[in-house]
Design an enzyme around this catalytic site. Sequence first.
Site, PDB file in Angstrom:
ATOM      1  N   ASP A   3       1.591  -4.715  -4.511  1.00  0.00           N
ATOM      2  CA  ASP A   3       1.037  -5.846  -3.746  1.00  0.00           C
ATOM      3  C   ASP A   3       0.571  -6.913  -4.738  1.00  0.00           C
ATOM      4  OD1 ASP A   3       0.352  -7.161  -1.375  1.00  0.00           O
ATOM      5  OD2 ASP A   3      -1.695  -6.389  -1.401  1.00  0.00           O
TER       6      ASP A   3
ATOM      7  N   ASP B  27      -6.836  -4.064  -7.323  1.00  0.00           N
ATOM      8  CA  ASP B  27      -6.374  -3.487  -6.055  1.00  0.00           C
ATOM      9  C   ASP B  27      -4.984  -2.859  -6.145  1.00  0.00           C
ATOM     10  OD1 ASP B  27      -6.259  -2.705  -3.475  1.00  0.00           O
ATOM     11  OD2 ASP B  27      -6.172  -4.711  -2.600  1.00  0.00           O
TER      12      ASP B  27
END
Length: 347
Positions: free
Chosen positions: A225, A242
């Site tokens: 991502d 993340d």
Amino acid sequence: MKKDSGRAPRGYFFELTPDKVLEAVEASGLLCTGRCMALNSFENRVYDVELEVSEESEGPKAVVDRGPIHSNRRIVKFYRPDRWTRAQILEEHGFLKDLIDAEIPAIAPISFPNQETLQSTPDSGIFYALFPKVGGRAPDELSPEQLVRVGRLLGRIHNVGASSRSDHRIRLDTQTYGINNLGYLLENNWIPLEFLTRYREAVEKICKISAPWLAEAEYQRIHGDCHLGNLLWNNSGPFFLDFDDMVSGPPVQDIWLLIPGRDQESFYQRELLLEGYEEIRRFDRKSLRLIEPLRALRFIHYSAWIARRWEDPAFPLAFPQFGSHSYWAKEVEDLEEQLAQIESKLI
């Protein structure tokens, strides 16, 4: 729009009261002041917690030369129930540790007294982890020099990603991101009847063309991502946040997400990114043809992601247009455009 299923919601955070958040942090042996601030996150629940003491955990070193670390703060991340298994989360943690061991900037979880990086709440069994709070800012755009530098960083991350196999994380391919998500949307009656045939045919054609291309690609651990919103910059330089969507996938997935456009300026920026990347590791230029299939799979995955989370009260508030006639009209048009882009690569 799908009708109310009448089932009790699963996979949400209703039991996660402020007291439970503080108890989770104090399970690491640290004492909280009681100040706790929720951070923006749809998929998980993430909190910035203030500590009474400033001494560092004896867990694995979390950051290498990454600028300011707030010693009196911890970030506690509660993973969405029923999404990842313990083994899958630990592979995320393992990837982060591998990056730290290779002296690549990253924010790795801190060990608890039992030397594990993952715990679960005693009543509801929600997995959670602790991270240091590290300062940085998200750049609005990157200069040519910064693009080359980020390319080098991503090349180093991918070198580490290729050094070990992921046995439990999702494999990014047409089955997991395409056919499985289409099946979920169809089985749960999310797609209005007037768009159903066009949507299904577009997805199936995209997957049929793309599957052999992806089968030829090199697969490894990647961020998954890797958009600009997950890149921070401080006085020490860039680092990525993340890794929750870490997958086994082709490295080009992380490349195109950083520079997603199709215009000439985006092509120029992507070449600068690859210039830095190829100083560190080889990049398979043939894999650039996977950008449009991967973009299409992300569209499908995104719709199914919202649909799967619809019983979570945060999602209808955040995505009020989801499920409407206009939403699915645009989704069908976008997928048919993607199909045309992919078919043009066949010529």
